[in-house]
Design an enzyme around this catalytic site. Structure first.
Site, PDB file in Angstrom:
ATOM      1  CB  SER A 151       5.401  -2.408  12.031  1.00  0.00           C
ATOM      2  OG  SER A 151       5.086  -1.066  12.369  1.00  0.00           O
TER       3      SER A 151
ATOM      4  CD  GLU B 186      -3.263  -2.500   7.284  1.00  0.00           C
ATOM      5  OE1 GLU B 186      -2.176  -2.775   6.761  1.00  0.00           O
ATOM      6  OE2 GLU B 186      -3.866  -1.429   7.076  1.00  0.00           O
TER       7      GLU B 186
ATOM      8  N   GLY C 136       3.037   1.848  10.951  1.00  0.00           N
ATOM      9  CA  GLY C 136       4.095   2.859  10.860  1.00  0.00           C
ATOM     10  C   GLY C 136       4.810   3.132  12.175  1.00  0.00           C
TER      11      GLY C 136
ATOM     12  N   GLY D 143       2.946  -1.299   4.204  1.00  0.00           N
ATOM     13  CA  GLY D 143       3.018   0.126   3.888  1.00  0.00           C
ATOM     14  C   GLY D 143       4.438   0.538   3.536  1.00  0.00           C
ATOM     15  N   GLY D 144       5.126   1.140   4.505  1.00  0.00           N
ATOM     16  CA  GLY D 144       6.444   1.719   4.265  1.00  0.00           C
ATOM     17  C   GLY D 144       7.429   0.804   3.551  1.00  0.00           C
TER      18      GLY D 144
ATOM     19  CG  ASN E 205      -1.735   1.220   1.390  1.00  0.00           C
ATOM     20  OD1 ASN E 205      -1.783   2.048   0.480  1.00  0.00           O
ATOM     21  ND2 ASN E 205      -2.399   1.365   2.536  1.00  0.00           N
ATOM     22  CD1 TRP E 206       3.831   1.271  -2.681  1.00  0.00           C
ATOM     23  CD2 TRP E 206       4.268   2.735  -4.323  1.00  0.00           C
ATOM     24  NE1 TRP E 206       4.937   0.814  -3.366  1.00  0.00           N
ATOM     25  CE2 TRP E 206       5.223   1.690  -4.380  1.00  0.00           C
ATOM     26  CE3 TRP E 206       4.337   3.767  -5.265  1.00  0.00           C
ATOM     27  CZ2 TRP E 206       6.244   1.667  -5.339  1.00  0.00           C
ATOM     28  CZ3 TRP E 206       5.342   3.744  -6.215  1.00  0.00           C
ATOM     29  CH2 TRP E 206       6.284   2.703  -6.252  1.00  0.00           C
TER      30      TRP E 206
ATOM     31  CD  GLU F 279      -2.815   5.341   6.936  1.00  0.00           C
ATOM     32  OE1 GLU F 279      -2.789   5.471   5.703  1.00  0.00           O
ATOM     33  OE2 GLU F 279      -1.915   4.763   7.583  1.00  0.00           O
TER      34      GLU F 279
HETATM   35  P1  13P Z   1       3.284   0.095   7.598  1.00  0.00           P
HETATM   36  O1  13P Z   1       3.712  -1.204   6.953  1.00  0.00           O
HETATM   37  O2  13P Z   1       4.039   1.279   7.105  1.00  0.00           O
HETATM   38  O3  13P Z   1       3.210  -0.027   9.091  1.00  0.00           O
HETATM   39  O4  13P Z   1       1.766   0.372   7.108  1.00  0.00           O
HETATM   40  C1  13P Z   1       0.825  -0.638   7.198  1.00  0.00           C
HETATM   41  C2  13P Z   1      -0.388  -0.231   6.469  1.00  0.00           C
HETATM   42  O5  13P Z   1      -1.125   0.641   6.891  1.00  0.00           O
HETATM   43  C3  13P Z   1      -0.665  -0.896   5.179  1.00  0.00           C
HETATM   44  O6  13P Z   1      -1.940  -0.606   4.730  1.00  0.00           O
END
Ligand code: 13P
Length: 257
Positions: A210, A165, A171, A231-232, A11-12, A96
């Site tokens: 994470s 999640e 994050g 995510g990241g 997920n960018w 989010e």
């Molecule tokens: P991170 O992997 O950056 O914690 O983000 C997870 C996320 O929200 C993927 O949708």
């Protein structure tokens, strides 16, 4: 225990310009080395068409979809628009958006059904806040979210994945314990059984929050963890592909219907 073919989706979020298309190409190319894993990248909507053209045959997705087919919804993107741009899947109900855009379970359900109705696969996100986790209410929160947001009938189990999640793990570098993930994924599996019968055993349940190369192997070996939403660590091939490799290394992954 049955094991499903793993899905590792990136997920960018609000990251990605034309200059990042080279990274999309690298990720798609390197993911091709792990044909036993389904890999996807959910990019900003404005980048979908160019990303899809850059990597034919690789799964590019959206991060949200409007519930309506079309109409007076300034700034929104319909399911057909995503499909038309070359997306094959979309995320719905990310925390989010549930938070910043005030999306309710009913909104998320309508979005999921809208995506499925045009043939997009859907990754539906659920997850509790730290306060609810600490208050011992994590499982009831997440199962409540599922009760309100799971789409009606499925054509096939492969078209839906649930992403668990925990908000406090996104994050932050913090992740739940193995036992906490196992407990939550088992509870989600039970809800999927109740809702979809036999198909419920084949809807994939992803963990997100994470996920990194260093913890992916352990996470993927937990019962009912059928992949990850990343995510990241999905922004660069050097971080993302080792997570795909960890999914490929888990024994016994079988194709889903
Ligand atoms: P991170 O992997 O950056 O914690 O983000 C997870 C996320 O929200 C993927 O949708």
């Amino acid at each position: 225990m049955m094991s499903l073919r793993k899905l590792v989706a990136g997920n960018w979020k609000m990251h990605g310009l034309s200059s990042d298309l080279a990274e999309v190409r690298t990720i798609a190319e390197q993911a091709g080395g792990y044909p036993q894993v389904d890999v996807a990248l959910c990019v900003p909507s404005i980048l979908i068409e160019r990303a899809a053209r850059a990597v034919p045959g690789f799964a590019i997705g959206g991060q949200d979809v409007h519930h309506a087919e079309k109409g007076a919804h300034t700034g929104c993107t319909s399911a057909l628009m995503l499909l038309d741009a070359g997306a094959v899947l979309t995320i719905v109900g990310h925390s989010e958006r549930r938070d910043a855009q005030r999306e309710s379970d009913a909104d998320v359900k309508a979005k999921a059904e809208s995506g499925l109705s045009v043939g997009l696969n859907v990754i539906l996100c659920v997850g509790e806040s730290l306060e609810l986790r600490e208050g011992g209410k994590a499982v009831e929160t997440v199962t409540g979210q599922l009760d309100g947001s799971l789409p009606g009938d499925l054509h096939s189990a492969a078209e839906l994945a649930i992403a668990y999640e925990p908000i406090w793990a996104i994050g932050t570098g913090k992740i739940p314990t193995t036992a906490e993930i196992a407990e939550m994924h088992a509870a989600i599996r039970a809800r999927l059984h109740d809702r979809y019968g036999a198909d419920g055993a084949r809807v994939r349940i992803l963990y997100g929050g994470s996920v990194k190369a260093m913890n992916a192997g352990e996470i993927f070996s937990i019962a009912n963890v059928d992949g990850a939403l990343v995510g990241g660590a999905s922004l660069k091939a050097g971080d993302f592909i080792p997570i795909v490799a960890a999914a490929a290394a888990v024994e016994g992954a079988a194709p889903i219907a």
